[in-house]
Motif scaffolding. Sequence first.
Motif, PDB file in Angstrom:
ATOM      1  N   GLU A 101      55.978  22.834  75.572  1.00  0.00           N
ATOM      2  CA  GLU A 101      55.441  21.644  76.244  1.00  0.00           C
ATOM      3  C   GLU A 101      54.524  20.909  75.278  1.00  0.00           C
ATOM      4  N   LEU A 102      54.527  19.595  75.385  1.00  0.00           N
ATOM      5  CA  LEU A 102      53.458  18.792  74.788  1.00  0.00           C
ATOM      6  C   LEU A 102      52.553  18.408  75.930  1.00  0.00           C
ATOM      7  N   PHE A 140      48.817  27.516  71.939  1.00  0.00           N
ATOM      8  CA  PHE A 140      48.548  26.076  71.847  1.00  0.00           C
ATOM      9  C   PHE A 140      48.488  25.739  70.354  1.00  0.00           C
ATOM     10  N   ILE A 141      49.262  24.759  69.928  1.00  0.00           N
ATOM     11  CA  ILE A 141      49.078  24.201  68.584  1.00  0.00           C
ATOM     12  C   ILE A 141      48.299  22.903  68.780  1.00  0.00           C
ATOM     13  N   LEU A 142      47.082  22.850  68.273  1.00  0.00           N
ATOM     14  CA  LEU A 142      46.254  21.655  68.498  1.00  0.00           C
ATOM     15  C   LEU A 142      46.708  20.528  67.574  1.00  0.00           C
ATOM     16  N   PRO A 186      39.648  22.314  64.818  1.00  0.00           N
ATOM     17  CA  PRO A 186      40.243  21.077  64.310  1.00  0.00           C
ATOM     18  C   PRO A 186      41.742  21.000  64.592  1.00  0.00           C
ATOM     19  N   ALA A 187      42.253  19.775  64.548  1.00  0.00           N
ATOM     20  CA  ALA A 187      43.704  19.564  64.657  1.00  0.00           C
ATOM     21  C   ALA A 187      44.411  20.438  63.627  1.00  0.00           C
ATOM     22  N   GLY A 188      45.555  20.977  64.033  1.00  0.00           N
ATOM     23  CA  GLY A 188      46.313  21.844  63.126  1.00  0.00           C
ATOM     24  C   GLY A 188      46.032  23.318  63.369  1.00  0.00           C
ATOM     25  N   SER A 189      45.072  23.608  64.278  1.00  0.00           N
ATOM     26  CA  SER A 189      44.759  25.014  64.581  1.00  0.00           C
ATOM     27  C   SER A 189      45.752  25.574  65.597  1.00  0.00           C
ATOM     28  N   LEU A 190      45.854  26.882  65.601  1.00  0.00           N
ATOM     29  CA  LEU A 190      46.721  27.596  66.534  1.00  0.00           C
ATOM     30  C   LEU A 190      45.860  28.491  67.412  1.00  0.00           C
ATOM     31  N   MET A 191      46.074  28.408  68.726  1.00  0.00           N
ATOM     32  CA  MET A 191      45.425  29.371  69.630  1.00  0.00           C
ATOM     33  C   MET A 191      46.523  30.258  70.218  1.00  0.00           C
ATOM     34  N   ILE A 192      46.314  31.557  70.153  1.00  0.00           N
ATOM     35  CA  ILE A 192      47.226  32.516  70.780  1.00  0.00           C
ATOM     36  C   ILE A 192      46.449  33.200  71.886  1.00  0.00           C
ATOM     37  N   TYR A 193      47.063  33.375  73.045  1.00  0.00           N
ATOM     38  CA  TYR A 193      46.371  34.108  74.111  1.00  0.00           C
ATOM     39  C   TYR A 193      47.385  34.882  74.935  1.00  0.00           C
ATOM     40  N   ALA A 213      48.203  18.585  72.452  1.00  0.00           N
ATOM     41  CA  ALA A 213      48.550  19.942  72.011  1.00  0.00           C
ATOM     42  C   ALA A 213      50.009  20.220  72.317  1.00  0.00           C
ATOM     43  N   MET A 214      50.612  21.106  71.500  1.00  0.00           N
ATOM     44  CA  MET A 214      51.944  21.623  71.821  1.00  0.00           C
ATOM     45  C   MET A 214      51.789  23.085  72.198  1.00  0.00           C
ATOM     46  N   LEU A 215      52.386  23.454  73.320  1.00  0.00           N
ATOM     47  CA  LEU A 215      52.296  24.821  73.836  1.00  0.00           C
ATOM     48  C   LEU A 215      53.659  25.483  73.637  1.00  0.00           C
TER      49      LEU A 215
END
Length: 291
Positions: A101-102, A140-142, A186-193, A213-215
């Motif tokens: 998803e975006l 989430f890819i910010l 910052p933009a370009g970061s990756l969140m994993i949960y 963000a792209m999920l």
Amino acid sequence: MRLTDAQLAEAWDRGFVVIEGFLDKATLAEAQEALWDLYPRPEAYFADPGAYPKFSKSQFSGLRFFPYGSWALNRLPVLSDLVDAAERFCGTEAIEIYKVELWAKYSGAVNYDQPHHRDFGNHTLVVPCTDGFLPQMTTFILLSDVTEQDGPTKLVPLEHTRDIPLIPGQLPMGELFDKDVAATAPAGSLMIYRTDVMHRGSDFTAPGRSRFAMLVDFQARGYPWRGKMAWPNHAEWKGMTEAMVRMSVRQRDLFGWPPPGSPYWRPQTLRDVAARYPGIDLAPYAAGVSA
Ligand SMILES: O=C(O)CCC(=O)C(=O)O
């Protein structure tokens, strides 16, 4: 950027991790530019929010599902370092992408505050195994900078929630707000949960702000009680043909494409799939198929 074992261990042990600088500058810049085919640029939106009433209908009005009209966005879910992280997190190479998803949010469009919840509710018909068997990796890819003012996702480290039963999957509004951590980066970061980690969307705290963000979510394939999107249902959407043509064998595999060596491949399917996807290289699938 390849994730370290320590980062993946943090995602599992704490329930989430944020990795700055995951996307390289060019990949990020091209993806950001491609967003404006789908969404109003923040300057345009805030010049006249009333012209975009759809973003005020609900917190989820800014969601757009894979595929997209550009390769700059479609390539993000299959970046090799993301797939590598998912293989290591899931403990197998036999993985699939089960959601892309975006999500665009604009301050003032709607109140984006949420109560703490666990995401598994609409990722599985049952519940996750908390001991690490068959994890789903949600990300989430910010695509924009996320500061405290930009409605960061707020997550509760697992140490505070391990004793809270999985059901109900949502807490009353306000509960555990004193324990959560804002995923600012910052933009370009990756969140994993994890899908059993308590987290919430939060509202913007300043006007004129936006968040993109792209999920992308991964899981081991072959367990039909889990999932979210049926890719064949998106096969005729704009961008899918180009995405499938440009992807490698491994990348298509992540969307459930029949692999080389599958009995699905035969002269008729090779001919007709080539007609459906002009320009695709089907040589890897043709190997060993006799006329
Ligand atoms: O957008 C966010 O930061 C989190 C949203 C969320 O957790 C949800 O809608 O399930």
